[in-house]
Scaffold this active site. Structure first.
Site, PDB file in Angstrom:
ATOM      1  N   HIS A 112      -8.709   5.074  -1.516  1.00 41.16           N
ATOM      2  CA  HIS A 112      -7.977   6.106  -0.766  1.00 41.16           C
ATOM      3  C   HIS A 112      -8.693   7.461  -0.791  1.00 41.16           C
ATOM      4  O   HIS A 112      -8.575   8.240   0.157  1.00 41.16           O
ATOM      5  CB  HIS A 112      -6.570   6.278  -1.339  1.00 41.16           C
ATOM      6  CG  HIS A 112      -5.736   5.036  -1.201  1.00 41.16           C
ATOM      7  ND1 HIS A 112      -4.558   4.851  -1.870  1.00 41.16           N
ATOM      8  CD2 HIS A 112      -5.927   3.909  -0.475  1.00 41.16           C
ATOM      9  CE1 HIS A 112      -4.046   3.667  -1.568  1.00 41.16           C
ATOM     10  NE2 HIS A 112      -4.872   3.072  -0.724  1.00 41.16           N
ATOM     11  N   GLN A 350      -2.985  -2.234  -7.035  1.00 37.72           N
ATOM     12  CA  GLN A 350      -3.750  -2.232  -5.780  1.00 37.72           C
ATOM     13  C   GLN A 350      -4.918  -1.248  -5.835  1.00 37.72           C
ATOM     14  O   GLN A 350      -5.610  -1.059  -4.851  1.00 37.72           O
ATOM     15  CB  GLN A 350      -2.837  -1.887  -4.612  1.00 37.72           C
ATOM     16  CG  GLN A 350      -1.759  -2.937  -4.394  1.00 37.72           C
ATOM     17  CD  GLN A 350      -1.138  -2.832  -3.028  1.00 37.72           C
ATOM     18  OE1 GLN A 350      -1.060  -1.754  -2.435  1.00 37.72           O
ATOM     19  NE2 GLN A 350      -0.683  -3.940  -2.495  1.00 37.72           N
ATOM     20  N   PHE A 351      -5.083  -0.603  -6.972  1.00 35.58           N
ATOM     21  CA  PHE A 351      -6.273   0.195  -7.271  1.00 35.58           C
ATOM     22  C   PHE A 351      -6.578   1.260  -6.220  1.00 35.58           C
ATOM     23  O   PHE A 351      -7.753   1.510  -5.893  1.00 35.58           O
ATOM     24  CB  PHE A 351      -7.491  -0.720  -7.466  1.00 35.58           C
ATOM     25  CG  PHE A 351      -7.165  -1.978  -8.211  1.00 35.58           C
ATOM     26  CD1 PHE A 351      -6.533  -1.909  -9.446  1.00 35.58           C
ATOM     27  CD2 PHE A 351      -7.454  -3.215  -7.679  1.00 35.58           C
ATOM     28  CE1 PHE A 351      -6.199  -3.069 -10.135  1.00 35.58           C
ATOM     29  CE2 PHE A 351      -7.119  -4.377  -8.357  1.00 35.58           C
ATOM     30  CZ  PHE A 351      -6.495  -4.310  -9.587  1.00 35.58           C
ATOM     31  N   CYS A 352      -5.544   1.895  -5.667  1.00 38.09           N
ATOM     32  CA  CYS A 352      -5.743   2.963  -4.669  1.00 38.09           C
ATOM     33  C   CYS A 352      -6.623   2.490  -3.517  1.00 38.09           C
ATOM     34  O   CYS A 352      -7.442   3.260  -2.990  1.00 38.09           O
ATOM     35  CB  CYS A 352      -6.343   4.214  -5.313  1.00 38.09           C
ATOM     36  SG  CYS A 352      -5.307   4.935  -6.576  1.00 38.09           S
ATOM     37  N   ALA A 353      -6.472   1.220  -3.176  1.00 33.29           N
ATOM     38  CA  ALA A 353      -7.186   0.683  -2.004  1.00 33.29           C
ATOM     39  C   ALA A 353      -6.227  -0.296  -1.326  1.00 33.29           C
ATOM     40  O   ALA A 353      -6.515  -1.485  -1.188  1.00 33.29           O
ATOM     41  CB  ALA A 353      -8.481  -0.005  -2.429  1.00 33.29           C
TER      42      ALA A 353
END
Ligand code: PLP
Length: 402
Positions: A112, A350-353
């Site tokens: 993100h 979701q690991f900022c993705a």
């Protein structure tokens, strides 16, 4: 590594060496970073703002840190290094400094931090192969007029896969576009030379590069940065200020975007790590990391109910990051059990993705950021041992057994 001997308490009352396998979030600091703090702290004083031993030493060390980082990324004539808070800050800074009317081109698979800041965005779907990635950028930049910036990751924070940055940069440059490489995940694992990557700009974070928190870097072409409004208005960024509102002459160079008292210790520790890595045998480090990766992936292959995710396929080169889909299991619960029962730290989510992880899991529901859309990520680097990997594999096999 600092904290390499931390122990975790287990439910049966025993203790075990804590196995940190979440380097992609934040890596432990190397000893050189701690030594740099110890050496400089007694002298810490104002940077660019005073006289006397403390101010002079601090200013000297801060600028020495900038020079070291410039060497680390291979700055060319006309490039500069701006210290930021982290990669997110560096990318937002550049996004604000783009010439008016710039079109930005990004893949939806980006973190993100490299997805959300860019104005005037052409968003490309996740490509199915490196060739498709290069072709998609070529097709996009061919049609665009005016300033164009292609922003691409060096390595995915979800799959660890290395992106074909050089080839993307070549097609972008052929059409007059500039290229930003988000090196947050590449820098800890591989040399990041601006020229070799074909990058006009690079961004990365100290806390993922074995330095403490709070410092990052934006390096690259100075012209857009010098022409832009300062990122923050304030002291240091202003060369001269008159009595009337708006009567200000802004500094040029890195100072223009570093208003306020800078993060001296952050910059100096980050540079101390750059210095260590510049002198290290990076080929040997790469080889060791690939051994650990092979060990991990071999082990995972024998874990039931665990599927490794990838964008470009299992054979594509990657850094020490592996994410797993655990169908029917809540990855957050598995991560908590790894921590509580086995003294192992990983990451679930979701690991900022979000667009990428949803696609990898096969969930089209934007609102579904819960259990069904979570992956389990294992990531490692300097200081990781065979034993850490073996413990993870054994624990995961036990936790995911049907
Ligand atoms: N880009 C990538 C590829 C990342 O993995 C991250 C963090 O995980 C970032 C950018 C943002 O880094 P920071 O949180 O240090 O700003």
């Amino acid at each position: 590594m600092v904290g390499g001997d931390l122990t975790a308490d287990l439910p049966d009352g025993s203790t075990v060496r804590f196995a940190h396998l979440d380097y992609a979030a934040s890596a432990p600091a190397v000893r050189a970073a701690a030594d740099a703090v110890t050496a400089l702290l007694p002298y810490a004083g104002s940077v660019h703002r005073g006289t006397g031993l403390r101010a002079q030493t601090s200013t000297l060390e801060y600028e020495r840190a900038r020079d070291l980082v410039a060497e680390f990324v291979g700055c060319r004539a006309g490039d500069e290094v701006v210290f930021t808070r982290n990669t997110t800050d560096a990318l937002n800074l550049l996004a604000r400094a783009l010439p008016a009317g710039t079109t930005t081109v990004v893949f939806e698979s980006e973190h993100h931090a490299n997805l959300l800041p860019w104005p005037g965005q052409v968003r490309l779907p996740v490509p199915s192969s490196p060739d498709a990635a290069v072709a998609a950028v070529a097709a996009a930049v061919r049609t665009l007029r005016g300033p164009v910036l292609v922003a691409v990751t060096g390595a995915s924070n979800v799959t660890g896969e290395v992106w074909p940055v050089r080839r993307i940069a070549d097609v972008a440059h052929a059409h007059g576009a500039r290229v930003l490489v988000d090196a947050a995940q590449l820098a800890p694992h591989s040399p990041i030379d601006l020229d070799e990557l074909g990058a006009d700009y690079l961004a990365f974070s100290g806390h993922k590069l074995y330095a403490p928190f709070g410092a990052g870097v934006l390096a690259g072409r100075a012209d857009w940065l010098d022409a832009a409004e300062p990122y923050l208005a304030g002291g240091g960024a202003s060369a001269a200020v008159g009595a009337e509102p708006g009567d200000v002459t802004w500094a040029t160079g890195p100072a223009r975007h570093e208003a306020g008292t800078p993060n001296l210790l952050g910059a100096v520790t980050l540079a101390a790590v750059c210095s260590v890595l510049l002198r290290a045998d990076r080929d040997a480090l790469h080889e060791r990391e690939q051994e650990l990766l092979a060990r991990l992936r071999d082990g995972l292959a024998s874990c039931p109910g665990v599927t490794e995710v990838s964008v470009f396929g299992p054979g594509h080169p990657r850094v020490g990051i592996v994410s797993l889909a655990l169908p029917g299991r809540d990855a957050a619960v598995v991560a908590a059990e790894l921590a509580d029962r086995h003294g192992i730290g990983v990451r679930a989510g979701q690991f900022c993705a979000h667009p990428l992880t949803r696609g990898l899991i096969g969930s089209a529901d934007v609102a579904d950021c819960g259990t069904a859309a979570s992956l389990l990520r294992i990531s490692f680097g300097l200081g990781t041992t065979d034993g850490d990997i073996d413990r993870l594999v054994l624990a995961l096999a036990g936790l995911t057994r049907p």
